[in-house]
Motif scaffolding. Structure first.
Motif, PDB file in Angstrom:
ATOM      1  N   GLN A   1       0.819  -1.208   0.000  1.00  0.00           N
ATOM      2  CA  GLN A   1       0.000   0.000   0.000  1.00  0.00           C
ATOM      3  C   GLN A   1       0.855   1.262   0.000  1.00  0.00           C
ATOM      4  OE1 GLN A   1      -3.648  -0.114   0.307  1.00  0.00           O
ATOM      5  NE2 GLN A   1      -2.966  -2.054  -0.501  1.00  0.00           N
ATOM      6  N   ARG A   2       2.026   1.138   0.582  1.00  0.00           N
ATOM      7  CA  ARG A   2       2.882   2.303   0.717  1.00  0.00           C
ATOM      8  C   ARG A   2       3.672   2.590  -0.550  1.00  0.00           C
ATOM      9  NH1 ARG A   2       4.620   5.383   5.028  1.00  0.00           N
ATOM     10  NH2 ARG A   2       6.594   6.341   4.585  1.00  0.00           N
ATOM     11  N   MET A   3       3.661   1.610  -1.451  1.00  0.00           N
ATOM     12  CA  MET A   3       4.493   1.731  -2.641  1.00  0.00           C
ATOM     13  C   MET A   3       3.821   2.555  -3.739  1.00  0.00           C
ATOM     14  SD  MET A   3       7.173   0.268  -1.897  1.00  0.00           S
ATOM     15  CE  MET A   3       7.474  -0.332  -0.262  1.00  0.00           C
ATOM     16  N   PHE A   4       2.496   2.586  -3.705  1.00  0.00           N
ATOM     17  CA  PHE A   4       1.800   3.270  -4.796  1.00  0.00           C
ATOM     18  C   PHE A   4       2.144   4.748  -4.826  1.00  0.00           C
ATOM     19  CE2 PHE A   4      -1.239  -0.248  -3.896  1.00  0.00           C
ATOM     20  CZ  PHE A   4      -0.895  -0.967  -5.018  1.00  0.00           C
ATOM     21  N   PRO A   5       2.283   5.318  -6.030  1.00  0.00           N
ATOM     22  CA  PRO A   5       2.558   6.757  -6.089  1.00  0.00           C
ATOM     23  C   PRO A   5       1.350   7.519  -5.577  1.00  0.00           C
ATOM     24  CG  PRO A   5       2.103   5.883  -8.271  1.00  0.00           C
ATOM     25  CD  PRO A   5       2.180   4.710  -7.353  1.00  0.00           C
ATOM     26  N   PRO A   6       1.575   8.508  -4.716  1.00  0.00           N
ATOM     27  CA  PRO A   6       0.450   9.253  -4.152  1.00  0.00           C
ATOM     28  C   PRO A   6      -0.437   9.886  -5.228  1.00  0.00           C
ATOM     29  CG  PRO A   6       2.563  10.118  -3.359  1.00  0.00           C
ATOM     30  CD  PRO A   6       2.872   8.925  -4.171  1.00  0.00           C
ATOM     31  N   ILE A   7       0.166  10.214  -6.365  1.00  0.00           N
ATOM     32  CA  ILE A   7      -0.623  10.855  -7.421  1.00  0.00           C
ATOM     33  C   ILE A   7      -1.753   9.929  -7.896  1.00  0.00           C
ATOM     34  CG2 ILE A   7       0.899  10.132  -9.313  1.00  0.00           C
ATOM     35  CD1 ILE A   7      -0.585  13.596  -9.245  1.00  0.00           C
ATOM     36  N   ALA A   8      -1.551   8.597  -7.757  1.00  0.00           N
ATOM     37  CA  ALA A   8      -2.599   7.648  -8.144  1.00  0.00           C
ATOM     38  C   ALA A   8      -3.775   7.715  -7.178  1.00  0.00           C
ATOM     39  CB  ALA A   8      -2.046   6.231  -8.198  1.00  0.00           C
ATOM     40  N   LEU A   9      -3.530   8.160  -5.964  1.00  0.00           N
ATOM     41  CA  LEU A   9      -4.607   8.247  -4.976  1.00  0.00           C
ATOM     42  C   LEU A   9      -5.237   9.635  -4.923  1.00  0.00           C
ATOM     43  CD1 LEU A   9      -2.980   6.155  -2.120  1.00  0.00           C
ATOM     44  CD2 LEU A   9      -4.949   5.525  -3.508  1.00  0.00           C
ATOM     45  N   VAL A  10      -4.468  10.630  -5.351  1.00  0.00           N
ATOM     46  CA  VAL A  10      -4.956  12.007  -5.287  1.00  0.00           C
ATOM     47  C   VAL A  10      -6.270  12.162  -6.060  1.00  0.00           C
ATOM     48  CG1 VAL A  10      -4.503  14.254  -6.310  1.00  0.00           C
ATOM     49  CG2 VAL A  10      -2.818  13.227  -4.801  1.00  0.00           C
ATOM     50  N   VAL A  11      -6.318  11.608  -7.261  1.00  0.00           N
ATOM     51  CA  VAL A  11      -7.489  11.787  -8.113  1.00  0.00           C
ATOM     52  C   VAL A  11      -8.750  11.156  -7.508  1.00  0.00           C
ATOM     53  CG1 VAL A  11      -8.460  11.255 -10.364  1.00  0.00           C
ATOM     54  CG2 VAL A  11      -6.093  12.036 -10.177  1.00  0.00           C
ATOM     55  N   PRO A  12      -8.704   9.863  -7.163  1.00  0.00           N
ATOM     56  CA  PRO A  12      -9.911   9.295  -6.546  1.00  0.00           C
ATOM     57  C   PRO A  12     -10.268   9.964  -5.223  1.00  0.00           C
ATOM     58  CG  PRO A  12      -8.091   7.722  -6.472  1.00  0.00           C
ATOM     59  CD  PRO A  12      -7.683   8.826  -7.387  1.00  0.00           C
ATOM     60  N   TYR A  13      -9.274  10.328  -4.417  1.00  0.00           N
ATOM     61  CA  TYR A  13      -9.579  11.027  -3.165  1.00  0.00           C
ATOM     62  C   TYR A  13     -10.327  12.324  -3.456  1.00  0.00           C
ATOM     63  CZ  TYR A  13      -6.586   8.124  -0.142  1.00  0.00           C
ATOM     64  OH  TYR A  13      -6.033   7.106   0.575  1.00  0.00           O
ATOM     65  N   PHE A  14      -9.822  13.058  -4.436  1.00  0.00           N
ATOM     66  CA  PHE A  14     -10.433  14.346  -4.744  1.00  0.00           C
ATOM     67  C   PHE A  14     -11.915  14.158  -5.111  1.00  0.00           C
ATOM     68  CE2 PHE A  14     -11.574  17.996  -7.276  1.00  0.00           C
ATOM     69  CZ  PHE A  14     -10.947  19.047  -6.615  1.00  0.00           C
ATOM     70  N   ILE A  15     -12.165  13.198  -5.981  1.00  0.00           N
ATOM     71  CA  ILE A  15     -13.546  12.993  -6.439  1.00  0.00           C
ATOM     72  C   ILE A  15     -14.425  12.461  -5.308  1.00  0.00           C
ATOM     73  CG2 ILE A  15     -14.982  11.708  -8.058  1.00  0.00           C
ATOM     74  CD1 ILE A  15     -12.642  11.836 -10.009  1.00  0.00           C
ATOM     75  N   LEU A  16     -13.903  11.485  -4.555  1.00  0.00           N
ATOM     76  CA  LEU A  16     -14.702  10.905  -3.471  1.00  0.00           C
ATOM     77  C   LEU A  16     -14.981  11.928  -2.367  1.00  0.00           C
ATOM     78  CD1 LEU A  16     -12.937   7.430  -3.214  1.00  0.00           C
ATOM     79  CD2 LEU A  16     -15.229   7.899  -4.098  1.00  0.00           C
ATOM     80  N   PHE A  17     -13.954  12.694  -2.012  1.00  0.00           N
ATOM     81  CA  PHE A  17     -14.146  13.682  -0.944  1.00  0.00           C
ATOM     82  C   PHE A  17     -15.047  14.818  -1.415  1.00  0.00           C
ATOM     83  CE2 PHE A  17      -9.939  12.569   1.398  1.00  0.00           C
ATOM     84  CZ  PHE A  17     -10.502  11.349   1.744  1.00  0.00           C
ATOM     85  N   ASN A  18     -14.979  15.125  -2.695  1.00  0.00           N
ATOM     86  CA  ASN A  18     -15.887  16.117  -3.250  1.00  0.00           C
ATOM     87  C   ASN A  18     -17.322  15.620  -3.128  1.00  0.00           C
ATOM     88  OD1 ASN A  18     -16.526  18.508  -4.891  1.00  0.00           O
ATOM     89  ND2 ASN A  18     -17.124  16.991  -6.424  1.00  0.00           N
ATOM     90  N   PHE A  19     -17.499  14.338  -3.430  1.00  0.00           N
ATOM     91  CA  PHE A  19     -18.813  13.712  -3.343  1.00  0.00           C
ATOM     92  C   PHE A  19     -19.315  13.714  -1.897  1.00  0.00           C
ATOM     93  CE2 PHE A  19     -21.488   9.878  -2.992  1.00  0.00           C
ATOM     94  CZ  PHE A  19     -22.465  10.207  -3.919  1.00  0.00           C
ATOM     95  N   LEU A  20     -18.406  13.423  -0.954  1.00  0.00           N
ATOM     96  CA  LEU A  20     -18.783  13.393   0.469  1.00  0.00           C
ATOM     97  C   LEU A  20     -18.815  14.796   1.082  1.00  0.00           C
ATOM     98  CD1 LEU A  20     -16.567  10.388   1.610  1.00  0.00           C
ATOM     99  CD2 LEU A  20     -19.042  10.365   1.272  1.00  0.00           C
TER     100      LEU A  20
END
Lengths: 291, 307
Positions: free
Chosen positions: A129-148
């Motif tokens: 989990q720690r290996m993934f580039p943060p940029i791969a998580l930034v996009v889904p986080y942005f959309i999900l948190f926008n939704f929430l």
């Protein structure tokens, strides 16, 4: 392990150590002295290095970033106290949450044998989990948190930082629990206490120093984090690194003030470095190198 | 290491009355962490994989399916291929330099008996510092007019360098800052490995009349090898993620000279706001980094088995 080494080799080694110490410390020194210079000392024709000798140190920058924050809001220096508070809340809460969750998982991985997925598979899944580039998580986080509707809140950062630090904490504490003697827990369970009793009354107190180190690491990584804070907060929950990075855009690099802010944001990690010492390398290598 | 623990737990497990409780405890202890990471790690990652085939505009809450459009655009962009080559070159070069310098520093530290602890502490500091603050420090140092680096170069008669404005020099500047912050990671990792090597081997070799050079070549380096591979893999994975340093130091410039993948993904996604496209860049990175991660995994298992 001290071995007879040839004299030329010793000279080379000593030279390397001195050079590297200078290379490491000079940039830090430069930040420190710049934080205590006046604007004219920074922009002067020749750089100055030694306070009281080639320039007169001043507390002006410190006063500006801490006291005159209101007026500075317009020129982009922000309200340092509020920013520091945001950083502190995100780092403290996420650190505590990650240690809370991670401790029990680490205990589980060091004391139980799992059948379907072996302990080792679970541990490697966690660390992947720690290996993934943060940029791969930034996009889904942005959309999900926008939704929430939790963009630009401390909650968003706390959730993200907890997930970011959890794998590391489990790995560090797994090692720590492994090194504790299991006999004490066994004895207490033979005497009728449950697994939970053994965990809370015996393992947890013994592991306390490990928990503190793990928490300090989680705190520093959250405190230092930039990309998530940059993309998931705008104004209300903005952290120190985001503000510092944004300074240049509005005013051009006002080094004399930026150095002061840089120094302020460096202090907590430096304290942690002093407190954790040898554990740092173990932490950063995920326990691949034991100290 | 897992061996003795396993035996002991097996002995504990059948303890009479708490048996069912013991079995449920196995899951109660582990499930919160796994659930948390499924929710905030795996689920968002799969969601971003879905976004590779989608397009999302702020304001609307819907994601429209665009099929392979993002991937096609990505492959057709020279800017992407430049960024990819640049990133791979950067990772290879900084990792190599950090490995060489780090090993040298580690060997030197090992020979320093009295000052070792102090030096180790000093060398550790850069790694824990906020990358944003480190970036500004280097920005001040590289400053064309007032930076001490150009000042020192001037003292030895070298013309001032436009560090952050040149195509090549900007890349070098980013590399120097990265090397400054992360060489200690290799150095202290190797030092820790060195200190764990069995002293008897050396004593025996010295008795047999081995020279300092052959000790290094025939004993130290082969024994260090698995640790070095693990350290290098970890360092490479981290170097791939470079973002903060570029953001402050060069802003990806001049032009796109220092536009590493992470920064490129950010710029194309958050400036013209195209999340699906950023997801595609991010997944290109995920694939590349997974390869390095699997190398690390294999080596790490070997270290754990030997320990």
């Amino acid at each position: 392990m001290e071995l007879a080494k040839s004299r030329p080799l010793r000279v080379v080694y000593a030279g390397v150590l001195i050079l590297w110490a200078v290379f490491t410390l000079f940039p830090l020194w430069w930040t420190v002295v710049t934080a205590f210079k006046t604007q004219s000392a920074v922009t002067g024709a020749t750089p100055t290095f030694l306070p009281w000798i080639d320039f007169d140190p001043t507390l002006e920058p410190m006063r500006r970033i801490f006291v005159e924050t209101e007026g500075y809001g317009v020129s982009g220096m922000g309200n340092l106290r509020k920013l520091a508070m945001n950083s502190l809340i995100a780092a403290l809460c996420s650190g505590l949450l990650a240690v809370l969750l991670g401790t029990s998982a680490a205990y589980a991985l060091s004391r139980f044998q799992y059948q379907r997925w072996k302990n080792r598979d679970i541990a490697f899944w966690l660390i992947s989990q720690r290996m993934f580039p943060p940029i791969a998580l930034v996009v889904p986080y942005f959309i999900l948190f926008n939704f929430l509707d939790i963009l630009d809140t401390q909650l968003a950062l706390i959730l993200v930082y907890t997930g970011m630090n959890l794998p590391l904490i489990v790995w560090l504490l797994r090692d720590y629990f492994r090194d504790l003697p299991v006999e004490l827990e066994e004895a207490s369970m033979v005497d009728g206490s449950t697994r939970y009793g053994a965990f809370f009354r015996i393992a947890l107190p013994l592991a306390l120093p490990g928990l503190v180190v793990a928490f300090l690491f989680a705190f520093v990584f959250a405190w230092n984090e930039f990309l998530f804070a940059l993309t998931l907060t705008f104004e209300e929950a903005k952290t120190l690194p985001v503000q510092i990075a944004g300074n240049v855009a509005l005013t051009g690099p006002r080094y004399w003030d930026i150095a002061a802010q840089g120094l302020v944001v460096m202090v907590p990690p430096l304290i942690v470095a002093l407190l954790t010492g040898r554990y740092i390398i173990r932490g950063l290598t995920l326990g691949a190198v034991k100290y | 290491m897992a061996g003795p623990v396993a035996v002991q737990t097996a002995r504990v497990a059948p303890v009479a009355k708490g048996h069912r409780l013991e079995r449920s405890a196995r899951f109660v202890f582990l499930v919160p962490t796994v659930a948390y990471l499924l929710l905030l790690g795996i689920f968002p990652l799969l969601f971003s994989l879905y976004l590779v085939f989608g397009s999302w505009q702020a304001g609307t809450k819907d994601i429209s399916w665009v099929g392979l459009d993002n991937i096609r655009r990505l492959i057709e962009q020279d800017r992407f291929w430049n960024s990819l080559t640049l990133t791979i070159t950067f990772v290879a070069l900084v990792t190599a330099v950090e490995l060489l310098l780090g090993t040298l520093v580690a060997l030197s530290l090992q020979s320093a008996v009295r000052s070792r602890n102090w030096l180790r502490l000093a060398y550790t500091m850069p790694m824990l510092l906020p990358p944003i603050a480190v970036s500004y420090t280097w920005r001040m140092l590289f400053d064309f007019n007032r930076g001490p680096i150009n000042y020192f170069l001037g003292l030895v008669g070298i013309e001032p360098v436009r560090w952050l404005a040149g195509q090549k020099s900007a890349v070098i500047a980013v590399m120097i800052a990265d090397i400054w912050q992360w060489t200690p990671f290799i150095a202290l990792g190797v030092l820790a490995a060195l200190e764990s090597l069995p002293a008897e081997l050396y004593e025996a070799a010295v008795v047999d009349g081995a020279s300092a050079g052959s000790l290094l070549r025939d004993i130290t380096l082969p024994l260090l090898q698995p640790y070095i591979v693990a350290l290098v893999a970890l360092r490479a994975i981290d170097a791939f993620k470079i973002f903060d340093l570029v953001y402050v130091l060069t802003g990806g410039g001049p032009g796109t000279a220092t536009e590493f993948l992470g920064y490129y993904g950010y710029v194309v996604g958050f400036r013209p706001f195209n999340m699906g496209f950023t997801a595609s860049v991010a997944w290109a990175m995920v694939i590349l980094m997974s390869i390095i991660f699997f190398i690390f995994l294999r080596v790490f298992r070997r270290i754990e088995q030997e320990a």
